[in-house]
Design a protein around this motif. Sequence first.
Motif, short mmCIF file in Angstrom:
data_model
loop_
_atom_site.label_atom_id
_atom_site.label_comp_id
_atom_site.label_asym_id
_atom_site.label_seq_id
_atom_site.Cartn_x
_atom_site.Cartn_y
_atom_site.Cartn_z
N ILE A 120 6.34 -0.14 -3.29
CA ILE A 120 6.14 1.29 -3.56
C ILE A 120 4.64 1.60 -3.68
N SER A 121 3.89 0.71 -4.31
CA SER A 121 2.45 0.93 -4.47
C SER A 121 1.73 0.94 -3.14
N ILE A 122 2.28 0.23 -2.15
CA ILE A 122 1.67 0.21 -0.81
C ILE A 122 2.06 1.46 -0.02
N ILE A 123 3.32 1.88 -0.15
CA ILE A 123 3.82 3.02 0.62
C ILE A 123 3.20 4.33 0.15
N LEU A 124 3.08 4.51 -1.16
CA LEU A 124 2.56 5.76 -1.69
C LEU A 124 1.09 5.95 -1.33
N PRO A 125 0.63 7.19 -1.23
CA PRO A 125 -0.80 7.44 -0.99
C PRO A 125 -1.63 6.86 -2.13
N PRO A 126 -2.86 6.43 -1.84
CA PRO A 126 -3.68 5.80 -2.89
C PRO A 126 -3.95 6.72 -4.07
N GLU A 127 -3.94 8.04 -3.84
CA GLU A 127 -4.22 8.97 -4.94
C GLU A 127 -3.10 8.96 -5.98
N THR A 128 -1.88 8.68 -5.55
CA THR A 128 -0.74 8.72 -6.47
C THR A 128 -0.13 7.34 -6.71
N SER A 129 -0.62 6.33 -6.02
CA SER A 129 -0.05 5.00 -6.15
C SER A 129 -0.41 4.40 -7.52
N LEU A 151 -0.65 1.29 -8.13
CA LEU A 151 -1.44 0.09 -7.89
C LEU A 151 -2.00 0.14 -6.46
N PRO A 152 -2.98 1.03 -6.23
CA PRO A 152 -3.51 1.18 -4.86
C PRO A 152 -4.43 0.03 -4.48
N ASN A 153 -4.65 -0.11 -3.17
CA ASN A 153 -5.62 -1.09 -2.69
C ASN A 153 -7.02 -0.68 -3.14
N GLY A 198 -8.68 -6.09 -3.73
CA GLY A 198 -7.61 -6.24 -4.71
C GLY A 198 -6.65 -5.07 -4.57
N PRO A 199 -5.56 -5.10 -5.29
CA PRO A 199 -5.11 -6.16 -6.20
C PRO A 199 -4.35 -7.26 -5.44
N GLY A 200 -4.23 -8.43 -6.05
CA GLY A 200 -3.45 -9.52 -5.47
C GLY A 200 -1.98 -9.38 -5.85
N ARG A 201 -1.26 -8.64 -5.04
CA ARG A 201 0.15 -8.37 -5.39
C ARG A 201 0.98 -9.65 -5.37
N GLY A 202 0.69 -10.56 -4.48
CA GLY A 202 1.42 -11.83 -4.44
C GLY A 202 1.25 -12.61 -5.73
#
Length: 335
Positions: A45-54, A56-58, A289-293
Amino acid sequence: MNEEKNIDYSEISLIDLFAVLWHRKIIIIAITIIAIIGTVTFSIISIILPPETSPLPNQYTPTALMLINNSSSSNSGMASMLNSSGLGGLAGLAGVSTGSSFSDLAIYLVSTNSFLDAVVDEFGLIVRYKIEKFPRTESRKVLKKHLTASSEEKSGVFSFSFEDYDPVLAQKVVNFCMHYLESWFNELGIDKNKLERENLERNIENTFREIQNLEQESQKLGMSVTSGGAASIPSIALEQRRIALELGAQQQVYTQLKVQYELLKVTMASEKPVFQILEMAEIPDQKSGPGRGMICVIVTFAAGFFSVFLAFSLNAIDNVKKDPEAMAKLRGTHT
């Protein structure tokens, strides 16, 4: 019967521990699987959502590199420079003594409110980070969390980095900080050679422009002699002599300035500048970051440990419930 009830729980074998885990295996497996599914879902979900609303954005972290020459001959005048600029007392409170290096001074300047406020105002970080209460104080705190300035003592390389989900903004912030710090160094007059070179270039340009203006005036007077009457010739001649004198003086000044400028270039070629940009920040194409794995692995192990702890806790509670003496103590009826 009494001997069977007096069980010594201090002697626990590995088989007993394994028996407890096997008896509670459903709880352990269920909690671990739920943690894995939850963490993976959260990451997706953090990857799919736009970074402004995520949640846990990249994050992207561009870096700029500068070389600060701490061994420069200008370093001997650091004490007088700090005192004359009004930073001597503040620098002393921050741990920057007059014997410190220019790298230490750069670290100190980056942490000042003037520097932080300049970055905040330039990029509108108060609005970007949605800071409503205590905007100045909170914006400085947020900027300090994202902005990193460090210096390597041996090489003298000073680095700027800024972390943000927008790689373009992060690159602009880093380059702005670099140029702002460089201009601040120039305003403090740390690099005497560079400051003198800029003054000479400015004076040479002004002198050359004045020479051009005087030559144009002389040409206009020459044209007025051919078209004017005899009565105006004496006054024109006086004006031409005045212009000639000023033109000669300006030409001498120009020659002296050019000689000084060329000598200074030779001096600067043999000395390293105090502040030199090595590498501009680029727009990063790879996240820092972040290191999701790694987050999934950590959460999985944490859930596993928690489920094991929960299994032993439930087993201990069941054992207490089966012990009449222990239950009597809990009820307060033990005599």
